[in-house]
Design a protein around this motif. Structure first.
Motif, PDB file in Angstrom:
ATOM      1  N   LEU A  15       7.057  -4.545  -6.945  1.00 45.26           N
ATOM      2  CA  LEU A  15       6.065  -5.365  -6.247  1.00 45.26           C
ATOM      3  C   LEU A  15       6.695  -6.636  -5.710  1.00 45.26           C
ATOM      4  O   LEU A  15       6.516  -7.007  -4.552  1.00 45.26           O
ATOM      5  CB  LEU A  15       4.914  -5.735  -7.191  1.00 45.26           C
ATOM      6  CG  LEU A  15       3.936  -4.651  -7.607  1.00 45.26           C
ATOM      7  CD1 LEU A  15       2.912  -5.227  -8.572  1.00 45.26           C
ATOM      8  CD2 LEU A  15       3.239  -4.080  -6.390  1.00 45.26           C
ATOM      9  N   GLU A  16       7.431  -7.321  -6.593  1.00 47.83           N
ATOM     10  CA  GLU A  16       7.984  -8.618  -6.215  1.00 47.83           C
ATOM     11  C   GLU A  16       9.101  -8.474  -5.186  1.00 47.83           C
ATOM     12  O   GLU A  16       9.258  -9.322  -4.308  1.00 47.83           O
ATOM     13  CB  GLU A  16       8.454  -9.346  -7.465  1.00 47.83           C
ATOM     14  CG  GLU A  16       7.262  -9.718  -8.353  1.00 47.83           C
ATOM     15  CD  GLU A  16       7.662 -10.179  -9.741  1.00 47.83           C
ATOM     16  OE1 GLU A  16       8.867 -10.277 -10.021  1.00 47.83           O
ATOM     17  OE2 GLU A  16       6.747 -10.446 -10.544  1.00 47.83           O
ATOM     18  N   GLU A  17       9.867  -7.372  -5.257  1.00 47.23           N
ATOM     19  CA  GLU A  17      10.884  -7.120  -4.239  1.00 47.23           C
ATOM     20  C   GLU A  17      10.233  -6.827  -2.887  1.00 47.23           C
ATOM     21  O   GLU A  17      10.726  -7.271  -1.841  1.00 47.23           O
ATOM     22  CB  GLU A  17      11.770  -5.950  -4.651  1.00 47.23           C
ATOM     23  CG  GLU A  17      12.741  -6.285  -5.786  1.00 47.23           C
ATOM     24  CD  GLU A  17      13.626  -5.105  -6.152  1.00 47.23           C
ATOM     25  OE1 GLU A  17      13.313  -3.982  -5.705  1.00 47.23           O
ATOM     26  OE2 GLU A  17      14.623  -5.319  -6.881  1.00 47.23           O
ATOM     27  N   ALA A  18       9.106  -6.097  -2.895  1.00 47.56           N
ATOM     28  CA  ALA A  18       8.409  -5.782  -1.643  1.00 47.56           C
ATOM     29  C   ALA A  18       7.827  -7.043  -1.019  1.00 47.56           C
ATOM     30  O   ALA A  18       7.899  -7.238   0.199  1.00 47.56           O
ATOM     31  CB  ALA A  18       7.304  -4.760  -1.904  1.00 47.56           C
ATOM     32  N   LEU A  19       7.244  -7.914  -1.846  1.00 51.18           N
ATOM     33  CA  LEU A  19       6.693  -9.169  -1.328  1.00 51.18           C
ATOM     34  C   LEU A  19       7.805 -10.044  -0.751  1.00 51.18           C
ATOM     35  O   LEU A  19       7.647 -10.661   0.301  1.00 51.18           O
ATOM     36  CB  LEU A  19       5.953  -9.921  -2.440  1.00 51.18           C
ATOM     37  CG  LEU A  19       4.626  -9.305  -2.882  1.00 51.18           C
ATOM     38  CD1 LEU A  19       4.119  -9.961  -4.161  1.00 51.18           C
ATOM     39  CD2 LEU A  19       3.582  -9.448  -1.776  1.00 51.18           C
TER      40      LEU A  19
ATOM     41  N   GLY B 177       0.813  -1.219   0.000  1.00 51.78           N
ATOM     42  CA  GLY B 177       0.000   0.000   0.000  1.00 51.78           C
ATOM     43  C   GLY B 177       0.841   1.261   0.000  1.00 51.78           C
ATOM     44  O   GLY B 177       0.377   2.322  -0.422  1.00 51.78           O
ATOM     45  N   GLY B 178       2.080   1.158   0.468  1.00 50.10           N
ATOM     46  CA  GLY B 178       2.949   2.324   0.498  1.00 50.10           C
ATOM     47  C   GLY B 178       3.730   2.553  -0.775  1.00 50.10           C
ATOM     48  O   GLY B 178       4.458   3.541  -0.884  1.00 50.10           O
ATOM     49  N   LEU B 179       3.598   1.643  -1.762  1.00 44.59           N
ATOM     50  CA  LEU B 179       4.346   1.793  -3.010  1.00 44.59           C
ATOM     51  C   LEU B 179       3.647   2.776  -3.941  1.00 44.59           C
ATOM     52  O   LEU B 179       2.437   2.673  -4.180  1.00 44.59           O
ATOM     53  CB  LEU B 179       4.482   0.440  -3.720  1.00 44.59           C
ATOM     54  CG  LEU B 179       5.421  -0.599  -3.089  1.00 44.59           C
ATOM     55  CD1 LEU B 179       5.403  -1.875  -3.916  1.00 44.59           C
ATOM     56  CD2 LEU B 179       6.836  -0.057  -2.993  1.00 44.59           C
ATOM     57  N   SER B 180       4.408   3.703  -4.468  1.00 45.63           N
ATOM     58  CA  SER B 180       3.861   4.631  -5.444  1.00 45.63           C
ATOM     59  C   SER B 180       3.494   3.883  -6.717  1.00 45.63           C
ATOM     60  O   SER B 180       4.289   3.102  -7.239  1.00 45.63           O
ATOM     61  CB  SER B 180       4.887   5.719  -5.757  1.00 45.63           C
ATOM     62  OG  SER B 180       4.411   6.587  -6.761  1.00 45.63           O
TER      63      SER B 180
ATOM     64  N   ASP C 116      12.840 -15.696 -12.143  1.00 45.20           N
ATOM     65  CA  ASP C 116      13.300 -14.830 -11.060  1.00 45.20           C
ATOM     66  C   ASP C 116      14.603 -15.380 -10.495  1.00 45.20           C
ATOM     67  O   ASP C 116      14.841 -16.599 -10.504  1.00 45.20           O
ATOM     68  CB  ASP C 116      12.242 -14.767  -9.953  1.00 45.20           C
ATOM     69  CG  ASP C 116      12.609 -13.767  -8.863  1.00 45.20           C
ATOM     70  OD1 ASP C 116      13.111 -12.689  -9.206  1.00 45.20           O
ATOM     71  OD2 ASP C 116      12.396 -14.071  -7.679  1.00 45.20           O
ATOM     72  N   LEU C 117      15.470 -14.473 -10.001  1.00 40.27           N
ATOM     73  CA  LEU C 117      16.745 -14.839  -9.385  1.00 40.27           C
ATOM     74  C   LEU C 117      16.837 -14.169  -8.021  1.00 40.27           C
ATOM     75  O   LEU C 117      16.590 -12.974  -7.906  1.00 40.27           O
ATOM     76  CB  LEU C 117      17.922 -14.382 -10.258  1.00 40.27           C
ATOM     77  CG  LEU C 117      17.997 -14.937 -11.680  1.00 40.27           C
ATOM     78  CD1 LEU C 117      19.079 -14.212 -12.469  1.00 40.27           C
ATOM     79  CD2 LEU C 117      18.261 -16.435 -11.665  1.00 40.27           C
ATOM     80  N   ASP C 118      17.188 -14.936  -7.004  1.00 36.12           N
ATOM     81  CA  ASP C 118      17.335 -14.394  -5.653  1.00 36.12           C
ATOM     82  C   ASP C 118      18.687 -14.835  -5.103  1.00 36.12           C
ATOM     83  O   ASP C 118      18.892 -16.014  -4.795  1.00 36.12           O
ATOM     84  CB  ASP C 118      16.202 -14.901  -4.759  1.00 36.12           C
ATOM     85  CG  ASP C 118      16.246 -14.282  -3.368  1.00 36.12           C
ATOM     86  OD1 ASP C 118      16.982 -13.294  -3.194  1.00 36.12           O
ATOM     87  OD2 ASP C 118      15.554 -14.787  -2.470  1.00 36.12           O
TER      88      ASP C 118
ATOM     89  N   LEU D 176       6.994  -4.788 -12.766  1.00 36.26           N
ATOM     90  CA  LEU D 176       6.501  -5.472 -11.568  1.00 36.26           C
ATOM     91  C   LEU D 176       7.612  -5.752 -10.567  1.00 36.26           C
ATOM     92  O   LEU D 176       7.346  -6.294  -9.487  1.00 36.26           O
ATOM     93  CB  LEU D 176       5.826  -6.794 -11.961  1.00 36.26           C
ATOM     94  CG  LEU D 176       4.554  -6.670 -12.796  1.00 36.26           C
ATOM     95  CD1 LEU D 176       4.026  -8.050 -13.150  1.00 36.26           C
ATOM     96  CD2 LEU D 176       3.495  -5.878 -12.045  1.00 36.26           C
ATOM     97  N   THR D 177       8.829  -5.385 -10.889  1.00 33.73           N
ATOM     98  CA  THR D 177       9.960  -5.669  -9.993  1.00 33.73           C
ATOM     99  C   THR D 177       9.768  -5.073  -8.596  1.00 33.73           C
ATOM    100  O   THR D 177      10.016  -5.759  -7.599  1.00 33.73           O
ATOM    101  CB  THR D 177      11.267  -5.154 -10.610  1.00 33.73           C
ATOM    102  OG1 THR D 177      11.476  -5.814 -11.863  1.00 33.73           O
ATOM    103  CG2 THR D 177      12.452  -5.443  -9.694  1.00 33.73           C
TER     104      THR D 177
END
Length: 804
Positions: free
Chosen positions: A85-89, A56-59, A136-138, A82-83
């Motif tokens: 979003l996925e980093e925040a999750l 909710g805090g993401l612009s 995806d790579l982590d 979407l990066t």
């Protein structure tokens, strides 16, 4: 009961969208795109609240739609990628799979033993990102692991690509978060060739000065030194250049080759040998940070003594022991698995899990945790969690996942490093070309200065300083029973200015005793306690338990309760002998029929003594009053005093009555107290505090979900053995000691100081050498000492946090 505002109501409120994110406008929704995710570990509204706060805090995010039953999330957004979003999750520990991807998408965890430096991570990332089927790579550089989300057919290509870069990838169990073994440098490091290489380089320098120039013997010795000590660097450098990556190996290869071409043979040899030696020393230093986490793995023994079907006892590998098995523990042994004690008793040191300094008495029915130490008696217990899901395993998993998340300072450093190396490389070319062309300066002189710039162009010291420091801080916290979910919370802890605290079980012992039982209806004097205790026995709130316990202790007979219901923030309701009764606080009485002036006086008198008051209400009137008192922990008083000394103000947020809240606040030395709060009220109070400063919230990690989620840092109390508490909060305190919060703040401030010191040290040495290069006072071997020396200094400085 009267504290229902904080206990037992969190889940329903956590899911309340308007409480956590503003309603999007119609125009924003009309223009938004949708991204669909399956959140594999989103089971409870507390996790929904956590995600809602984060996204909710993401612009650019204009709407969120959750389906807990299906574990799905629809994000309506105007983001170009979407990066974020996925980093925040990922930052909040959510395992998100984008819907619409190949249904054969799977996750593979790889151990890459040679991956030490951020430049190597960049090389691998660049190579794998181009492969079809890689979603995806982590990376977890400190643990040398890479988690790849990919289609089934892409795994072979991933492994081949990694091998083509000169790395060996080992497939790991995604369900087992045990750290893969690091390279055994004592065995695999080519000490003998390095020793000969160093001797040859020193001999080349000596012959150069003795013979007064580049004699053929000097060239031969230099070539021997470079061949023995630098072939690995050349190989890695060539691979990097082929993949258009300017890492340290590529820059060093170019610099050494350039030095040989302009006739600086002895210096080229010495630079290559010093670089090879420094890399080995740096890798061994980094292993100290890795071992800080790996040491946690050694706490749990690999075997357990398990009872067999025929009644015999056999030593079995812990990972093969099933839930429900009966395990025996002898004096002095470490406990292998989580469980519940069945027979016997002992004192157990839980310091490895909770950080408690004193041993804890254990009796039948008490929980025991893997990795703790049985100090005296022998006992048997029933296993409640497999080895991979024990409290210790979850701690290790959370710490390793926290390492993978980028702290704010680390994100800044990574962005800086992305531009720094190319910029210095371009500067080196300009230094080599422009002065000779424009000013008529000597070509060889300025080519040499350009080569020095190449040596200091790699930002390894700067980039490696942040993860080492963060990992050291996370490990130091874990050793003290403080589980921090990510570097961002470790950094933000120093900024806390307000701490909101739940009362029951947080400030107090959470085990109140009934002090008063006053019947207001003489005809029901004998039965009012029975009715109240029957209702209270159906609730798990500490106040209810105290009333039921007192009644049972006095021999009061409990009755059957029908149509039982919990009333959030008020109390409970049930039908006994065909009559509906309510048991709850004065808020409930006000809503039912209002409080008379005489009843208010009685309540006020009891509450002014710091007691919690609940009432039994029949069809027509209040039948009885019960008062319960809880005692404040000594550790709470000490913790509040320490927080005030650190400049942090405190406030109680409780569903209990204001008089009791004020009494507890006065005893503990707390600045403010707010009573009669529902979960939504607590959320509102935290939001108001958050408007002007960083705020933390301390609760049980489950029922205070909305306020915990909204706070900048949520602290869960007594999280040992509780899955949801560990997963919900940003920081989990593994026991019920509030003094761990000042410890966390101090560690956060120490971490921030070390991060700043490392950044200043790394950039300061680079700037100093740039100045020395332009003034002609720097040499290549001095540049190697400065570059690799800076790396060793920042690593050593970061490791100081392990002693906190």
């Amino acid at each position: 009961m009267s504290d229902c505002g904080s206990k037992g109501c969190g889940c329903s409120s956590a899911a309340s969208g308007p409480l956590l994110t503003p309603e999007p406008t119609a125009s924003a929704l009309a223009e938004a795109r949708e991204a669909h995710y399956l959140i594999q570990n989103m089971d409870c509204p507390t996790e929904e609240a956590l995600i809602r706060r984060k996204l909710g805090g993401l612009s650019g995010v204009v709407g969120l739609e959750f389906n807990l039953m299906k574990r799905t999330l629809i994000v309506r957004h105007n983001l170009p990628s979407l990066t974020p979003l996925e980093e925040a999750l990922s930052a909040v520990g959510m395992q998100a799979v984008r819907q619409g991807d190949d249904p054969s998408t799977q996750i593979t965890r790889l151990g890459i033993a040679q991956m030490d430096c951020p430049t190597e991570e960049t090389l691998i990332r660049k190579k794998l990102t181009l492969l079809p089927g890689v979603v995806d790579l982590d990376f977890n550089l400190m643990q040398r692991t890479l988690t790849v989300r990919h289609t089934a057919s892409a795994l072979a290509k991933v492994l081949d690509a990694i091998q083509s870069l000169g790395f060996e990838a080992q497939e790991l169990d995604t369900q087992n978060y045990r750290t893969p073994p690091s390279r055994a440098y004592s065995d695999s490091t080519p000490w003998l060739p390095l020793g000969f290489s160093l001797a040859a380089a020193i001999a080349a320098e000596g012959m150069y000065w003795y013979l007064g120039g580049n004699h053929w013997s000097v060239l031969v010795l230099a070539l021997i030194a470079i061949s023995l000590g630098g072939l690995s660097t050349y190989k890695k450098g060539w691979i990097a250049l082929k993949n258009r990556n300017l890492n340290m190996n590529a820059l060093m290869s170019i610099a050494v080759t350039g030095a040989m071409l302009i006739g600086h043979w002895p210096e080229a040899a010495m630079v290559m040998v010093l670089f090879a030696l420094a890399e080995v020393i740096e890798a061994k230093s980094l292993d100290r940070a890795r071992n800080a986490i790996r040491d946690l793995l050694d706490l749990a023994p690999e075997q357990a003594t398990v009872q067999q079907p025929d009644g015999t006892w056999l030593d079995v590998e812990a990972k093969q022991v099933a839930i429900g098995s009966r395990v025996r523990v002898r004096p002095g042994e470490r406990i292998a698995l989580d469980g519940v004690l069945l027979e016997g008793g002992s004192t157990v040191s839980q310091a490895p899990i909770t950080g408690e300094s004193l041993p804890v008495e254990k009796a039948p029915g008490d929980p025991v945790y893997a990795g703790t130490i049985n100090e005296s008696g022998s006992f048997e217990y029933r296993v409640t969690a497999v080895a991979g899901n024990s409290t210790l395993a979850r701690i290790i998993q959370m710490v390793e996942e926290a390492q993978g998340s980028r702290a704010p300072t680390q994100r800044f450093v990574d962005q800086f490093a992305r531009w720094y190396t190319p910029a210095v490389f371009v500067l080196a070319i300009a230094v080599a070309v422009l002065p000779p062309l424009l000013l008529g300066a000597a070509w060889m002189d300025w080519l040499y200065r350009a080569l020095i710039l190449l040596v200091v162009a790699c930002p390894c010291a700067l980039v490696i300083s942040t993860p080492v420091t963060i990992v050291s801080g996370l490990a130091a916290a874990a050793r003290q029973g403080i589980l921090i979910k990510g570097g961002v919370y470790l950094e933000d802890g120093r900024k806390l200015r307000w701490l909101a605290l739940d009362k029951t079980g947080t400030l107090t012992h959470g085990k109140p005793e009934q002090t008063d039982a006053i019947s207001l209806n003489s005809a029901l004097t004998d039965s009012s306690r029975s009715i109240a205790a029957s209702l209270a026995s159906r609730s798990d709130h500490p106040v209810s338990k105290a009333i039921a316990k007192a009644a049972v202790g006095d021999g009061v007979v409990l009755r059957e309760v029908g149509e039982f219901a919990a009333l959030p923030g008020q109390g409970v309701r049930g039908v006994i002998d065909g009559q509906t009764y309510h048991l709850g606080n004065h808020r409930m009485v006000d809503e039912l029929r209002g409080c008379s002036s005489d009843l208010k006086q009685r309540i006020t008198a009891l509450e002014s003594e710091g007691k919690t008051v609940v009432m039994l209400v029949g069809a027509d009137d209040v039948l009885a009053i019960f008062a319960v008192a809880d005692t404040i922990k000594d550790s709470s008083r000490n913790a509040i005093a320490e927080l005030h000394a650190l400049g942090i103000q405190t406030v109680i947020l409780t569903g209990d009555n204001p008089h009791t809240a004020q009494a507890i606040a006065a005893q503990a030395g707390i600045d403010r107290a707010q009573g009669n709060l529902l979960p939504a009220d607590k959320l509102r109070e935290v939001e108001q505090l958050a408007q002007s400063s960083k705020v933390g919230m301390v609760g049980d990690g489950i029922n205070d979900a909305p306020a915990l989620a909204r706070a900048d840092i949520g602290f869960a109390m007594g999280a040992a053995g509780t899955d949801t508490a560990i997963e919900t909060a940003d920081v989990a305190l593994m026991d019920d000691d509030l003094r761990k919060i000042p410890t966390f703040v101090k560690l956060s401030r120490a971490t921030a100081q070390v991060l700043l010191q490392n950044i200043v040290l790394a950039l300061g040495l680079k700037a100093a050498f740039l100045l020395l290069t332009f003034t002609g006072q720097a040499t290549m071997w001095m540049a190697v000492f400065a570059d690799m020396g800076a790396s060793l200094l920042v690593v050593g400085n970061g490791l100081r946090l392990l002693r906190q």
